[in-house]
Design an enzyme around this catalytic site. Structure first.
Site, PDB file in Angstrom:
ATOM      1  N   ASN A 266      -5.153   3.532   7.838  1.00 19.67           N
ATOM      2  CA  ASN A 266      -5.790   2.478   8.619  1.00 19.67           C
ATOM      3  C   ASN A 266      -5.181   2.332  10.004  1.00 19.67           C
ATOM      4  O   ASN A 266      -3.956   2.238  10.155  1.00 19.67           O
ATOM      5  CB  ASN A 266      -5.682   1.169   7.841  1.00 19.67           C
ATOM      6  N   ALA A 294       0.090  -0.391   0.199  1.00 18.26           N
ATOM      7  CA  ALA A 294      -1.265  -0.908   0.022  1.00 18.26           C
ATOM      8  C   ALA A 294      -2.230   0.058   0.679  1.00 18.26           C
ATOM      9  O   ALA A 294      -1.935   0.610   1.751  1.00 18.26           O
ATOM     10  CB  ALA A 294      -1.401  -2.303   0.641  1.00 18.26           C
ATOM     11  N   CYS A 295      -3.368   0.261   0.060  1.00 12.61           N
ATOM     12  CA  CYS A 295      -4.346   1.186   0.643  1.00 12.61           C
ATOM     13  C   CYS A 295      -4.888   0.658   1.959  1.00 12.61           C
ATOM     14  O   CYS A 295      -5.433   1.404   2.761  1.00 12.61           O
ATOM     15  CB  CYS A 295      -5.480   1.461  -0.341  1.00 12.61           C
ATOM     16  N   THR A 296      -4.733  -0.642   2.213  1.00 14.20           N
ATOM     17  CA  THR A 296      -5.192  -1.253   3.454  1.00 14.20           C
ATOM     18  C   THR A 296      -4.082  -1.409   4.495  1.00 14.20           C
ATOM     19  O   THR A 296      -4.296  -2.009   5.548  1.00 14.20           O
ATOM     20  CB  THR A 296      -5.786  -2.643   3.164  1.00 14.20           C
TER      21      THR A 296
END
Length: 491
Positions: A266, A294-296
């Site tokens: 991101n 976190a993937c975000t």
């Protein structure tokens, strides 16, 4: 882990919790897999069983038998059970959060917030048991009424990751259950206790036996058996892109429904008109909060020339505030989840520096105790195609690159094969609006960290971050777990 380490860990914490499979309302399985506290390498954090294909078969059999009666239960009654389970998680928040810290490594504040999130998710979807789920539509035929219905898929499989080990199971299970499905879940191997706490809350709240089943174990055994069983009508997965795409092939081959939420890389664009201090705080929260796991999480930042130096100085100062430590001792940033992930973080920074990048913050020689404490790392003077910029690291590492203007920055943001979240820091409403329209990501953040999302809004990505079909969270989450039916009624 050596036997000496095992003895030391066991002797340090005698009250270690043990997870078990939950199959047809019964807790089964011999806890044998050891999970060590990543912040305290001498402490045994949890035990869990080693699931087999036979365990998966038994769980699916139980789910298939229990599902019709569960679906026939009025939706408000299903909702009441979910809401009761949410209240139980709230009541047990402190104890669950401490177990979560021990097995996953995050800070106690983050763990408490996650347990609250799981509680809120159960109550949100529980409340939908009283909401309308269909429509009444006009017909072109005389004396005819058209209505729509949403029907449950039947038995669904859930495969969940270690980084949000109670929140993600909750936000997958809750919409599945309120829709009338029965569930078989495979939690992450590293975090067996969190899913156990969720299962106990549901069971104690009155969920009938067989409606929610848990099978622990390895993905290549338990996850594969779930994906291949023809009784599994749909499978929702959160994890790596490689594993997710492999599961998609299996599910597609038998025309079962599949939902994937996968990797992210991101980016945030910081423009000259942004306040450098505020922008640095936004980026740091997204990059170093949750230990970057976190993937975000924010992992790449593109900065225009006029603000670059001030922003970098402010970001380094922010990074210094994220001191890694034991989550139970008030640390600002928790431990890395595993030695494998720790080595991945180290390799990403080391190889970037070897290729010419400058490490502005994050030098370390490792913790002499063996605790998996990785510092907040800020890289700059790095090539746009460097692996630290293009590949997911999943740790507290952020790369800062300079771009000449807004258009170049937007192009760089969109140049990734991932498209989960993207952010911009600017005081320009026009550019913020344009960014929201043109950035190729499922979630756009303006002057806010890329990590974090409200539970009542849709969540998902594009490109290699998602199947980009069914969204998670909010009312949109119900779409994956149901199928539509149109009913014509003549009078």
């Amino acid at each position: 882990m050596t036997s000496t380490a095992t003895e030391a860990a066991t002797s340090t914490r005698q009250d270690v919790a043990a997870a078990q499979h939950l199959i047809n309302g019964e807790w089964t399985g011999e806890p044998e897999i050891q999970r060590i506290n990543p912040a305290r390498p001498e402490e045994l954090a949890a035990l869990s069983p080693r699931g087999t294909a036979d365990d998966v078969d038994a769980a699916i059999t139980a789910a298939a038998a229990a599902q019709p009666a569960w679906a026939a239960l009025p939706a408000p009654a299903r909702g009441a059970i979910l809401m009761n389970a949410g209240k139980l998680l709230e009541d047990r928040q402190s104890a669950i959060a401490e177990d979560l810290v021990r097995e996953e490594g995050k800070t106690l504040a983050e763990a408490k917030g996650e347990v609250k999130r799981a509680s809120d998710v159960l109550r949100f979807f529980g409340s939908l048991g009283w909401a309308a789920t269909g429509e009444v539509l006009p017909s072109g035929l005389p004396d005819t009424t058209i209505t729509t219905r949403r029907e449950p898929l039947g038995v669904v499989g859930l495969i969940t990751p270690w980084n949000f080990p109670i929140a993600i199971p909750a936000w997958k299970a809750a919409p599945a259950l309120i829709s009338g499905n029965a569930v078989v879940i495979k939690p992450a191997e590293l975090t067996p206790l969190s899913a156990t706490h969720l299962a106990r809350a549901l069971q104690d709240a009155g969920l009938p036996a067989g409606v929610f089943n848990v099978v622990h174990g390895k993905g290549r055994v338990v996850g594969d058996a779930l994906a291949r069983d023809p009784r599994i009508a749909g499978l929702s997965f959160t994890g790596s892109t490689k594993v997710g795409l492999g599961l998609q092939e299996i599910l597609n081959a038998r025309r079962a429904r599949v939902q994937l939420e996968m990797g992210g890389k991101n980016g945030v664009l910081v423009l000259d008109d942004a306040d450098p201090q505020k922008a640095a705080a936004v980026v740091a929260a997204g990059a170093f909060g949750l230990t970057g796991q976190a993937c975000t999480a924010t992992s790449r930042v593109y900065v225009t020339p006029g603000v670059r130096d001030a922003f970098l100085g402010a970001l380094v100062a922010e990074a210094a505030n994220y001191t890694a430590g034991d989550g139970l001792d008030g640390a600002k940033m928790g431990a890395v989840v595993s030695s494998q992930q720790f080595e991945q973080d180290q390799a990403a920074v080391r190889t970037a520096v070897e290729r010419g990048a400058t490490l502005l913050h994050g030098e370390h020689d490792g913790d002499p105790s063996g605790a998996l404490l990785f510092p907040a790392a800020v890289l700059t003077d790095i090539a746009f195609d460097d692996a630290a910029v293009t590949e997911e690291i999943f740790g507290p590492v952020v790369a800062v690159l300079q771009v000449p203007d807004y258009e170049a920055g937007l192009a760089a943001i969109n140049g990734s094969r991932y498209g989960l979240t993207a952010g911009i820091c600017t005081d320009s409403l026009a550019l913020a609006t344009d960014f929201a329209a043109r950035a190729q990501a499922g979630v756009i953040k303006v002057n806010r960290p890329t990590a974090g999302l409200d539970l009542n809004v849709p969540f998902g990505g594009v490109k290699d971050s998602s199947t980009n079909t069914f969204r998670e969270q909010g009312k949109s989450a119900l779409d994956f777990f149901t199928w539509g039916k149109t009913v014509y009624t003549g009078v």
